[in-house]
Enzyme design. Structure first.
Site, PDB file in Angstrom:
ATOM      1  N   ARG A 145       1.513 -38.584   1.339  1.00  0.00           N
ATOM      2  CA  ARG A 145       1.535 -37.097   0.667  1.00  0.00           C
ATOM      3  C   ARG A 145       2.777 -36.350   1.181  1.00  0.00           C
ATOM      4  O   ARG A 145       2.980 -35.385   0.403  1.00  0.00           O
ATOM      5  CB  ARG A 145       0.165 -36.370   1.035  1.00  0.00           C
ATOM      6  CG  ARG A 145       0.097 -35.719   2.399  1.00  0.00           C
ATOM      7  CD  ARG A 145      -1.305 -35.156   2.717  1.00  0.00           C
ATOM      8  NE  ARG A 145      -1.639 -33.992   2.290  1.00  0.00           N
ATOM      9  CZ  ARG A 145      -1.406 -32.914   2.509  1.00  0.00           C
ATOM     10  NH1 ARG A 145      -0.884 -32.507   3.596  1.00  0.00           N
ATOM     11  NH2 ARG A 145      -1.878 -31.766   1.719  1.00  0.00           N
ATOM     12  N   TRP A 152      10.396 -30.856  12.115  1.00  0.00           N
ATOM     13  CA  TRP A 152      10.262 -31.386  13.668  1.00  0.00           C
ATOM     14  C   TRP A 152      10.033 -32.724  13.486  1.00  0.00           C
ATOM     15  O   TRP A 152      10.502 -33.494  14.309  1.00  0.00           O
ATOM     16  CB  TRP A 152       9.109 -30.660  14.407  1.00  0.00           C
ATOM     17  CG  TRP A 152       7.730 -31.096  14.301  1.00  0.00           C
ATOM     18  CD1 TRP A 152       7.149 -30.985  13.179  1.00  0.00           C
ATOM     19  CD2 TRP A 152       6.946 -31.260  15.314  1.00  0.00           C
ATOM     20  NE1 TRP A 152       5.630 -30.949  13.326  1.00  0.00           N
ATOM     21  CE2 TRP A 152       5.593 -31.198  14.758  1.00  0.00           C
ATOM     22  CE3 TRP A 152       7.106 -31.209  16.805  1.00  0.00           C
ATOM     23  CZ2 TRP A 152       4.390 -31.464  15.604  1.00  0.00           C
ATOM     24  CZ3 TRP A 152       5.776 -31.445  17.718  1.00  0.00           C
ATOM     25  CH2 TRP A 152       4.630 -31.451  17.069  1.00  0.00           C
ATOM     26  N   ASP A 153       9.438 -33.400  12.137  1.00  0.00           N
ATOM     27  CA  ASP A 153       9.513 -34.767  11.990  1.00  0.00           C
ATOM     28  C   ASP A 153      10.834 -35.511  12.179  1.00  0.00           C
ATOM     29  O   ASP A 153      11.007 -36.519  12.663  1.00  0.00           O
ATOM     30  CB  ASP A 153       8.855 -35.233  10.758  1.00  0.00           C
ATOM     31  CG  ASP A 153       7.472 -34.767  10.601  1.00  0.00           C
ATOM     32  OD1 ASP A 153       6.658 -35.527  10.243  1.00  0.00           O
ATOM     33  OD2 ASP A 153       7.155 -33.628  10.487  1.00  0.00           O
ATOM     34  N   ASN A 189       9.707 -25.266   7.077  1.00  0.00           N
ATOM     35  CA  ASN A 189       8.695 -26.281   7.518  1.00  0.00           C
ATOM     36  C   ASN A 189       9.099 -27.591   6.772  1.00  0.00           C
ATOM     37  O   ASN A 189       9.230 -28.678   7.477  1.00  0.00           O
ATOM     38  CB  ASN A 189       7.328 -25.758   6.994  1.00  0.00           C
ATOM     39  CG  ASN A 189       6.252 -26.632   7.557  1.00  0.00           C
ATOM     40  OD1 ASN A 189       5.172 -26.006   7.493  1.00  0.00           O
ATOM     41  ND2 ASN A 189       6.456 -28.057   7.652  1.00  0.00           N
ATOM     42  N   ARG A 198       7.956 -20.296   6.391  1.00  0.00           N
ATOM     43  CA  ARG A 198       7.725 -20.586   7.891  1.00  0.00           C
ATOM     44  C   ARG A 198       8.438 -21.728   8.392  1.00  0.00           C
ATOM     45  O   ARG A 198       9.108 -22.450   7.424  1.00  0.00           O
ATOM     46  CB  ARG A 198       6.134 -21.123   8.062  1.00  0.00           C
ATOM     47  CG  ARG A 198       5.810 -22.235   7.171  1.00  0.00           C
ATOM     48  CD  ARG A 198       4.267 -22.599   7.419  1.00  0.00           C
ATOM     49  NE  ARG A 198       3.741 -24.017   6.911  1.00  0.00           N
ATOM     50  CZ  ARG A 198       3.248 -24.142   5.714  1.00  0.00           C
ATOM     51  NH1 ARG A 198       2.796 -23.263   4.989  1.00  0.00           N
ATOM     52  NH2 ARG A 198       2.787 -25.340   5.213  1.00  0.00           N
ATOM     53  N   ARG A 273      -1.725 -20.399   1.605  1.00  0.00           N
ATOM     54  CA  ARG A 273      -0.263 -21.535   1.496  1.00  0.00           C
ATOM     55  C   ARG A 273      -0.506 -22.072  -0.210  1.00  0.00           C
ATOM     56  O   ARG A 273      -1.645 -22.707  -0.425  1.00  0.00           O
ATOM     57  CB  ARG A 273      -0.555 -22.811   2.629  1.00  0.00           C
ATOM     58  CG  ARG A 273      -0.355 -22.321   3.711  1.00  0.00           C
ATOM     59  CD  ARG A 273      -0.800 -23.285   4.930  1.00  0.00           C
ATOM     60  NE  ARG A 273      -2.339 -23.784   4.753  1.00  0.00           N
ATOM     61  CZ  ARG A 273      -2.501 -24.713   5.193  1.00  0.00           C
ATOM     62  NH1 ARG A 273      -2.266 -25.655   5.605  1.00  0.00           N
ATOM     63  NH2 ARG A 273      -3.967 -24.682   4.919  1.00  0.00           N
ATOM     64  N   GLU A 275       0.270 -25.185  -1.070  1.00  0.00           N
ATOM     65  CA  GLU A 275       0.127 -26.603  -1.062  1.00  0.00           C
ATOM     66  C   GLU A 275      -1.416 -26.757  -0.541  1.00  0.00           C
ATOM     67  O   GLU A 275      -2.048 -28.013  -0.418  1.00  0.00           O
ATOM     68  CB  GLU A 275       1.123 -27.254  -0.030  1.00  0.00           C
ATOM     69  CG  GLU A 275       0.743 -27.059   1.350  1.00  0.00           C
ATOM     70  CD  GLU A 275       1.163 -25.881   2.010  1.00  0.00           C
ATOM     71  OE1 GLU A 275       1.303 -25.647   3.061  1.00  0.00           O
ATOM     72  OE2 GLU A 275       1.725 -25.114   1.332  1.00  0.00           O
ATOM     73  N   GLY A 308       3.176 -26.636  13.922  1.00  0.00           N
ATOM     74  CA  GLY A 308       2.947 -28.222  13.981  1.00  0.00           C
ATOM     75  C   GLY A 308       1.626 -28.793  14.427  1.00  0.00           C
ATOM     76  O   GLY A 308       1.325 -29.874  13.922  1.00  0.00           O
ATOM     77  N   ASP A 310      -1.428 -28.272  13.218  1.00  0.00           N
ATOM     78  CA  ASP A 310      -2.249 -27.668  12.178  1.00  0.00           C
ATOM     79  C   ASP A 310      -3.471 -28.771  11.944  1.00  0.00           C
ATOM     80  O   ASP A 310      -3.120 -29.571  11.149  1.00  0.00           O
ATOM     81  CB  ASP A 310      -1.648 -27.288  10.855  1.00  0.00           C
ATOM     82  CG  ASP A 310      -0.603 -28.126  10.543  1.00  0.00           C
ATOM     83  OD1 ASP A 310      -0.056 -28.920  11.203  1.00  0.00           O
ATOM     84  OD2 ASP A 310      -0.229 -27.956   9.248  1.00  0.00           O
ATOM     85  N   GLU A 503       0.081 -41.881  10.697  1.00  0.00           N
ATOM     86  CA  GLU A 503       0.547 -40.635  11.198  1.00  0.00           C
ATOM     87  C   GLU A 503       0.186 -40.300  12.479  1.00  0.00           C
ATOM     88  O   GLU A 503       0.596 -39.868  13.253  1.00  0.00           O
ATOM     89  CB  GLU A 503       0.229 -39.598  10.223  1.00  0.00           C
ATOM     90  CG  GLU A 503       0.337 -38.043  10.607  1.00  0.00           C
ATOM     91  CD  GLU A 503      -0.334 -37.034   9.478  1.00  0.00           C
ATOM     92  OE1 GLU A 503      -0.184 -36.150   9.515  1.00  0.00           O
ATOM     93  OE2 GLU A 503      -1.598 -37.531   9.240  1.00  0.00           O
TER      94      GLU A 503
END
Length: 545
Positions: A145, A152-153, A189, A198, A273, A275, A308, A310, A503
């Site tokens: 997704r 940061w990824d 983000n 953000r 948000r 999304e 990060g 969340d 993930e």
């Protein structure tokens, strides 16, 4: 697109119409196509913005909505296409050729994942019809997704690209983020319009320094090109530092008779948000006394996403309710450590650029911030650094929870903490209960949130690993190797069981993917690939028997 017009188009009446139809179909026992709210905001418009919005807002039933979606929108993520990295080679670099057949096969698979995660815009990206942000180069996405480049990824993906010998791609990844700072004054983000309000853990300076160190003198990138990236990066990193350390993000904390300048996360939006519009509206509607007004709840949720983490019990008064978040009153250990390192990195880059005045200034900022971390966050009783939770008036604070993996991030510095704090911290981590058979668990609390027990996340494995190595002691290095071995073997065993990289992972049950959170578990996966390759290289492939 401003955050207000973005919400009006993506999160307001359009999402509300979808929500009504979604609830209707659920009541009828049918599945609505948008189980994941992010799908809708990742659908590019075929029609004009005004026409698509009008038709969707006027739709009166599911058949009307289906017709509008078919006629006016493309499928989720159709604004991107898969492409090979510019410097792709299927040949596994010698440094990754493990000592066992199983290790070699696994490493070859992880290395071979990069083309599937490399994306570029499909045609012209029009901000009036796409939420995708333009970037100057191809991007590497996490997977599933997550159809865009994330802040940061990217740090962890970059580690893997460098190990895989994809230096050109690593440079392009960094340049994409630098272009974001040029455009927005910070790195969003992710590279979608709905993320601009953000940021995420600010690791861009680490990427610049690692790119410079990883490529300098190797000939893969010309020295003048590396010098050009450093020259371009310096003022942009200074600008990002200003964004992170000013306004609502800046906090003054008093401890030991001294005032300390520290930072916190604080999202720039106070609306659902886009999304996760449906989920956020439901969360605000379920708030209880003491949780604040809806706008406050929305800001808290967005700020947790900015961290990060969340979501996690780390931020919550009541771990069962996201509406009980207090993250905007939390001064995080990991964020302050990363910013202190950012200041040291800017000092290094400035020195290289001949800006000794700027270098000295930022080196002093870094030293002061690390002193502040040790002065007010270090808890000798538990052998760890702990978040600060500000009181309602901001005049005082209490320490946040114990045994979160982030509490050991201050070990990650060029020189270990003064005195014997690092030895106590290493010993405390050894007995904390976080180091499990499948890697380092995020916390000890089983809450159903994905940044809690028993999930093991690749970013925390690498950052804590680096801190333990930086501690300077044999005990720290040994524990770092244990964490690396346990996590990499967990990823390997889960790959054998599922055929995929994930993930997050279950630290308590090696061979199982992680779970929890507001969306289904994802595969791909960019930062897992990067961290695994980096650790395999560091231990010469000896982590897999």
């Amino acid at each position: 697109m401003s955050s207000s017009s973005q919400l009006d188009y993506l999160g307001g009446s359009a999402a509300a119409v979808l929500d009504v139809v979604h609830q209707r179909r659920r009541a009828e026992g049918k599945r609505w196509r948008f189980e994941d709210s992010k799908d809708f905001v990742d659908m590019p418009l075929r029609a004009s913005q005004r026409d698509g919005h009008r038709r969707l807002a006027q739709a009166t039933g599911e058949a009307d909505v289906d017709a509008v979606l078919r006629e006016c929108f493309g499928s989720p993520g159709s604004d991107l296409e898969v492409c090979d990295p510019d410097d792709w080679s299927a040949s596994v670099p010698p440094s990754l050729r493990g000592s066992t057949e199983r290790g070699r096969e696994f490493t070859a698979h992880v290395h071979g994942c990069w083309p599937a995660l490399c994306k570029r815009g499909a045609g012209q990206v029009d901000p009036r019809r796409h939420t995708l942000l333009r970037t100057p180069h191809k991007m590497f996405v996490p997977g599933s997704r997550f159809r865009e480049q994330y802040y940061w990824d990217s740090y962890f993906i970059l580690q893997g690209l460098l190990v895989s010998g994809l230096e050109r791609s690593a440079a392009q990844l960094v340049e994409n983020l630098l272009s974001c700072v040029e455009r927005f004054g910070h790195v969003p983000n992710g590279t979608r319009g709905y993320y601009v309000g953000r940021t995420q853990p600010p690791l861009l300076s680490e990427m610049v320094v690692d790119l410079w160190r990883g490529c300098s003198g190797r000939g893969s990138l010309p020295e003048h090109e590396l010098d050009g990236i450093l020259t371009r990066a310096l003022p942009l990193l200074v600008a990002e530092h200003g964004f992170l350390t000013a306004g609502a993000r800046a906090v003054t904390v008093t401890g030991g008779g001294e005032s300390h300048e520290m930072v916190r996360y604080f999202a720039g939006t106070a609306c659902p948000r886009p999304e996760s519009y449906k989920e956020d509206v439901a969360c605000a509607a379920s708030r209880r006394e003491g949780d604040g007004e809806p706008e406050e709840v929305y800001r808290e949720i967005a700020t947790m996403a900015e961290s990060g983490w969340d979501f996690s019990s780390r931020w919550l008064r009541d771990s069962s309710r996201l509406s009980s978040s207090r993250i905007t009153r939390t001064v995080p250990v990991d964020l302050n450590t990363i910013v202190a390192r950012m200041e040291a990195n800017i000092a290094r880059i400035a020195q290289t650029a001949g800006r000794s005045d700027l270098s000295e200034s930022f080196l002093n900022l870094s030293r002061r911030r690390f002193r502040a971390i040790d002065a007010v966050m270090w808890d000798a009783g538990t052998g760890q650094w702990r978040d600060l939770v500000l009181d309602e008036e901001g005049a005082g604070y209490t320490h946040g929870g114990v045994a979160y993996a982030s509490n050991w991030l201050p070990l990650w510095r060029d020189q270990g903490p003064e005195g014997k704090d690092f030895e106590a911290a290493v010993e405390a981590l050894e007995v904390s209960g976080l180091v499990l058979e499948g890697g380092l668990s995020t916390s000890l609390k089983r809450t159903g949130h994905q940044w809690d027990y028993p999930n093991a996340w690749a970013p925390l494995q690498l950052l804590v690993h680096r801190g333990l190595v930086c501690s300077g002691g044999r005990r720290g290095r040994d524990l770092a190797e244990v964490i690396a071995r346990n996590f990499v073997r967990n990823v390997h065993d889960t790959y054998l069981a599922t055929g995929q990289l994930h993930e997050k992972y279950d630290a308590a049950r090696p061979g199982k993917r992680g779970g929890g959170g507001e969306y289904s578990p994802q595969t791909g996966f960019g930062w897992t690939n990067g961290v695994v390759l980096k650790l395999l290289q560091e231990y010469s492939g000896a982590l897999i028997p």
